[in-house]
Design a protein around this motif. Structure first.
Motif, PDB file in Angstrom:
ATOM      1  N   SER A  95       3.941 -35.841 -33.076  1.00 28.75           N
ATOM      2  CA  SER A  95       5.366 -35.504 -33.087  1.00 28.75           C
ATOM      3  C   SER A  95       6.141 -36.512 -33.914  1.00 28.75           C
ATOM      4  CB  SER A  95       5.936 -35.451 -31.660  1.00 28.75           C
ATOM      5  OG  SER A  95       5.966 -36.742 -31.091  1.00 28.75           O
ATOM      6  N   THR A 101      10.365 -37.343 -34.057  1.00 26.57           N
ATOM      7  CA  THR A 101      11.664 -37.007 -33.496  1.00 26.57           C
ATOM      8  C   THR A 101      12.647 -38.126 -33.787  1.00 26.57           C
ATOM      9  OG1 THR A 101      10.492 -35.951 -31.655  1.00 26.57           O
ATOM     10  CG2 THR A 101      12.852 -36.324 -31.371  1.00 26.57           C
ATOM     11  N   SER A 102      13.870 -37.782 -34.198  1.00 29.10           N
ATOM     12  CA  SER A 102      14.888 -38.819 -34.375  1.00 29.10           C
ATOM     13  C   SER A 102      15.167 -39.432 -33.006  1.00 29.10           C
ATOM     14  CB  SER A 102      16.167 -38.230 -34.979  1.00 29.10           C
ATOM     15  OG  SER A 102      16.756 -37.310 -34.094  1.00 29.10           O
ATOM     16  N   GLY A 144      17.364 -37.643 -30.850  1.00 24.45           N
ATOM     17  CA  GLY A 144      16.905 -36.338 -30.396  1.00 24.45           C
ATOM     18  C   GLY A 144      17.513 -35.187 -31.180  1.00 24.45           C
ATOM     19  N   SER A 145      18.339 -35.510 -32.173  1.00 22.55           N
ATOM     20  CA  SER A 145      19.020 -34.451 -32.925  1.00 22.55           C
ATOM     21  C   SER A 145      18.109 -33.736 -33.917  1.00 22.55           C
ATOM     22  CB  SER A 145      20.235 -35.030 -33.661  1.00 22.55           C
ATOM     23  OG  SER A 145      19.807 -36.037 -34.570  1.00 22.55           O
ATOM     24  N   THR A 146      17.032 -34.393 -34.345  1.00 20.40           N
ATOM     25  CA  THR A 146      16.106 -33.757 -35.290  1.00 20.40           C
ATOM     26  C   THR A 146      14.687 -33.879 -34.767  1.00 20.40           C
ATOM     27  OG1 THR A 146      17.548 -34.429 -37.115  1.00 20.40           O
ATOM     28  CG2 THR A 146      15.350 -33.648 -37.694  1.00 20.40           C
ATOM     29  N   VAL A 147      14.002 -32.749 -34.741  1.00 23.97           N
ATOM     30  CA  VAL A 147      12.581 -32.712 -34.398  1.00 23.97           C
ATOM     31  C   VAL A 147      11.891 -32.052 -35.583  1.00 23.97           C
ATOM     32  CG1 VAL A 147      10.817 -31.829 -32.826  1.00 23.97           C
ATOM     33  CG2 VAL A 147      13.052 -32.536 -31.924  1.00 23.97           C
ATOM     34  N   TRP A 148      10.982 -32.786 -36.184  1.00 27.96           N
ATOM     35  CA  TRP A 148      10.289 -32.257 -37.359  1.00 27.96           C
ATOM     36  C   TRP A 148       9.070 -31.449 -36.947  1.00 27.96           C
ATOM     37  CZ3 TRP A 148      12.979 -36.727 -37.372  1.00 27.96           C
ATOM     38  CH2 TRP A 148      13.856 -36.941 -38.435  1.00 27.96           C
ATOM     39  N   ASP A 149       8.807 -30.420 -37.710  1.00 29.10           N
ATOM     40  CA  ASP A 149       7.569 -29.655 -37.592  1.00 29.10           C
ATOM     41  C   ASP A 149       6.485 -30.546 -38.188  1.00 29.10           C
ATOM     42  OD1 ASP A 149       5.398 -27.950 -37.828  1.00 29.10           O
ATOM     43  OD2 ASP A 149       6.486 -26.390 -38.935  1.00 29.10           O
ATOM     44  N   ALA A 161      13.450 -42.874 -36.390  1.00 28.27           N
ATOM     45  CA  ALA A 161      12.715 -41.786 -35.737  1.00 28.27           C
ATOM     46  C   ALA A 161      11.500 -42.368 -35.035  1.00 28.27           C
ATOM     47  CB  ALA A 161      12.281 -40.745 -36.767  1.00 28.27           C
TER      48      ALA A 161
END
Length: 187
Positions: free
Chosen positions: A76, A78-79, A82-87, A114
């Motif tokens: 995973s 993740t910023s 929590g505002s951005t979660v990358w694929d 992140a």
């Protein structure tokens, strides 16, 4: 987790498999030698989960490095807000397992702070690493307990193993030959 098993270590230091009085101590040596070998090689050998903060302040945000290598897989990203979660699929984030370099192929750039969660280490530990770890374990066991293993401090055999406090070491030259050169430092 250890590079070598308790059974392999006991065999290396000539403790019968059915003798259990030193098992806790030998297991501690197995666990400790793993850290010593990983420090020397500058890589994760025994597979485990790593949590690492990634701070990217570059212009593009399309590339960053994971520092514990080799990388098995990225779990995973993740910023911290929590505002951005990358694929983390390989078509979006491409990971070079040997260098830890991650390229963002599509989707949002990585900017700011992140958290990366990933698996690092070897899925199959190289045989020469196991052999080198066993030789280093035996060296450390014998410099403390003697070759007989029964607490008699008569040291190990061989001129390269003579203890000189000016040159104290945990990994003898013969183990280094098994392990090979450490991973180059990446800046």
């Amino acid at each position: 987790m250890s590079i070598v098993t308790l059974d392999d270590a006991k065999k290396q230091i000539n403790i019968p498999a059915d003798a259990t009085e030193f098992d806790d101590e030998v297991q501690a040596y197995c666990d400790g030698i793993t850290a010593v070998i990983e420090d020397y090689k500058r890589e994760v050998i025994e597979p485990r989960t790593i949590r690492e903060d990634i701070e990217h302040a570059g212009r593009s945000g399309r590339c960053f490095r994971l520092w514990s290598v080799p990388v098995i897989s990225l779990t995973s990203l993740t910023s911290v807000t929590g505002s951005t979660v990358w694929d983390v699929s390989p078509t979006v984030l491409r990971v070079n397992s040997n260098t830890g370099l991650v390229r963002v192929l599509s989707g949002p750039a990585v900017r700011g702070l992140a958290e990366a969660v990933y698996q690092a280490g070897y899925q199959t530990i190289p045989d020469n690493y196991r052999r080198g770890a066993l030789v280093a374990l035996q060296h450390n066991w014998e410099t403390r307990r003697g070759a007989a293993g029964g607490g008699v401090r008569n040291g190990v055999v061989g001129p390269e193993e003579v203890y000189d406090p000016r040159w104290s070491y945990s990994i003898p030259r013969k183990a280094l030959e098994w392990l090979g050169a450490p991973r180059p430092v990446v800046g």
